[in-house]
Design an enzyme around this catalytic site. Structure first.
Site, PDB file in Angstrom:
ATOM      1  N   ASP A 172     -37.657 -47.668 -12.310  1.00  0.00           N
ATOM      2  CA  ASP A 172     -38.912 -47.735 -13.048  1.00  0.00           C
ATOM      3  C   ASP A 172     -38.573 -47.753 -14.546  1.00  0.00           C
ATOM      4  O   ASP A 172     -38.291 -48.816 -15.086  1.00  0.00           O
ATOM      5  CB  ASP A 172     -39.747 -46.516 -12.625  1.00  0.00           C
ATOM      6  N   ASP A 178     -42.535 -41.786  -2.247  1.00  0.00           N
ATOM      7  CA  ASP A 178     -43.623 -40.824  -2.063  1.00  0.00           C
ATOM      8  C   ASP A 178     -44.545 -40.736  -3.261  1.00  0.00           C
ATOM      9  O   ASP A 178     -44.225 -41.179  -4.362  1.00  0.00           O
ATOM     10  CB  ASP A 178     -43.033 -39.429  -1.834  1.00  0.00           C
ATOM     11  N   PHE A 227     -47.827 -48.249  -8.886  1.00  0.00           N
ATOM     12  CA  PHE A 227     -47.172 -47.153  -8.179  1.00  0.00           C
ATOM     13  C   PHE A 227     -47.185 -47.481  -6.700  1.00  0.00           C
ATOM     14  O   PHE A 227     -48.221 -47.816  -6.133  1.00  0.00           O
ATOM     15  CB  PHE A 227     -47.866 -45.813  -8.447  1.00  0.00           C
ATOM     16  N   VAL A 228     -46.014 -47.422  -6.069  1.00  0.00           N
ATOM     17  CA  VAL A 228     -45.914 -47.810  -4.657  1.00  0.00           C
ATOM     18  C   VAL A 228     -45.408 -46.650  -3.807  1.00  0.00           C
ATOM     19  O   VAL A 228     -44.683 -45.777  -4.296  1.00  0.00           O
ATOM     20  CB  VAL A 228     -45.004 -49.046  -4.460  1.00  0.00           C
ATOM     21  N   ARG A 254     -43.921 -40.975   2.586  1.00  0.00           N
ATOM     22  CA  ARG A 254     -42.549 -41.471   2.704  1.00  0.00           C
ATOM     23  C   ARG A 254     -42.287 -42.169   4.032  1.00  0.00           C
ATOM     24  O   ARG A 254     -41.461 -43.063   4.130  1.00  0.00           O
ATOM     25  CB  ARG A 254     -41.539 -40.312   2.630  1.00  0.00           C
ATOM     26  N   GLU A 313     -30.406 -46.652  -4.513  1.00  0.00           N
ATOM     27  CA  GLU A 313     -31.657 -46.104  -5.069  1.00  0.00           C
ATOM     28  C   GLU A 313     -32.864 -46.789  -4.433  1.00  0.00           C
ATOM     29  O   GLU A 313     -32.790 -47.950  -4.035  1.00  0.00           O
ATOM     30  CB  GLU A 313     -31.688 -46.356  -6.585  1.00  0.00           C
ATOM     31  N   ASP A 314     -33.961 -46.081  -4.381  1.00  0.00           N
ATOM     32  CA  ASP A 314     -35.198 -46.678  -3.878  1.00  0.00           C
ATOM     33  C   ASP A 314     -35.817 -47.625  -4.905  1.00  0.00           C
ATOM     34  O   ASP A 314     -36.127 -48.768  -4.607  1.00  0.00           O
ATOM     35  CB  ASP A 314     -36.215 -45.589  -3.474  1.00  0.00           C
ATOM     36  N   LYS A 344     -34.969 -37.981  -2.719  1.00  0.00           N
ATOM     37  CA  LYS A 344     -35.168 -38.235  -1.307  1.00  0.00           C
ATOM     38  C   LYS A 344     -35.587 -39.674  -1.051  1.00  0.00           C
ATOM     39  O   LYS A 344     -35.557 -40.149   0.076  1.00  0.00           O
ATOM     40  CB  LYS A 344     -36.273 -37.298  -0.760  1.00  0.00           C
ATOM     41  N   GLY A 345     -35.999 -40.350  -2.113  1.00  0.00           N
ATOM     42  CA  GLY A 345     -36.626 -41.663  -1.970  1.00  0.00           C
ATOM     43  C   GLY A 345     -35.800 -42.707  -1.237  1.00  0.00           C
ATOM     44  O   GLY A 345     -36.351 -43.587  -0.583  1.00  0.00           O
ATOM     45  N   LYS A 390     -39.093 -52.364 -11.227  1.00  0.00           N
ATOM     46  CA  LYS A 390     -40.306 -52.675 -12.001  1.00  0.00           C
ATOM     47  C   LYS A 390     -39.875 -53.053 -13.410  1.00  0.00           C
ATOM     48  O   LYS A 390     -39.857 -52.201 -14.307  1.00  0.00           O
ATOM     49  CB  LYS A 390     -41.205 -51.435 -12.087  1.00  0.00           C
TER      50      LYS A 390
END
Ligand code: IMP
Ligand code: MG
Length: 177
Positions: A102, A158, A151-152, A164, A98-99, A42-43, A130
């Protein structure tokens, strides 16, 4: 560990400017190619919505839902497809939206899966990256921001389903109890 909202890392204005720049490059590269933009749920929802509205011609849109995180902040390395594409991508020009990247494990899995369906091309657009946390190498054609290994949350991202909807990207802080 209790989580609380920390400072803004990337403001809504910085995001807006970057989305416009990415959309300009993408529009130019995909013009006349009848591309399919695939948002990773969902990001990516907010980024995808803003990016799409900055593309000045018609593009096809689809979504995939994948999960690997649960409610933790570390990837399990195991990617589960919760919703597959509705579209046959064979011979099509595909852009994954993509959001954040990582470890890179989610994207590596997605790229493997989608390339096995023989698209004409397959590229990635990610808002955040990242680099310090990368475990596997993944090619990213269009990238918004490199960020530190924090972590953001916000702008689609989220923590355990929360935050979100925030318009800016914040650092999430953890309080030892
Ligand atoms: P990767 O497989 O480790 O690259 O993780 C990718 C996915 O983990 C992203 O698509 C996000 O959904 C989630 N993720 C990674 N880092 C963050 C973060 O800082 N905030 C929120 N979600 C994150
Ligand atoms: Mg994601």
């Amino acid at each position: 560990m209790k989580a609380y909202l920390g400072e803004v890392l990337i403001s809504r204005d910085e995001i807006k400017k970057k989305v416009k720049e990415l959309a300009a490059m993408i529009s130019k590269d995909y013009e006349g190619k009848d591309p399919i933009f695939i948002g990773v749920l969902k990001g990516a929802i907010i980024f995808m919505a803003d990016l799409l509205r900055s593309i000045p011609y018609s593009v096809f849109v689809d979504f995939m839902a994948v999960s690997s995180y649960g409610d933790a902040t570390e990837t399990s390395g195991i990617v589960k497809i919760d919703k597959d594409l509705d579209t046959d991508i064979k011979g099509r020009h595909v852009l994954i939206v993509e959001d954040i990247i990582d470890s890179g494990l989610t994207l590596k899995y997605l790229l493997g899966l989608l390339s096995s369906r023989n698209p004409a091309s397959l590229k990635v657009c990610a808002l955040l990256n990242k680099p310090a946390r990368r475990k596997v190498d993944v090619p990213v054609a269009y990238l918004g921001f490199d960020i530190p290994p924090e972590f953001v949350v916000g702008y689609g991202l989220d923590f355990a389903g929360m935050y979100r909807n925030l318009p800016d990207i914040h650092i999430l802080r953890f309080e030892e109890q």
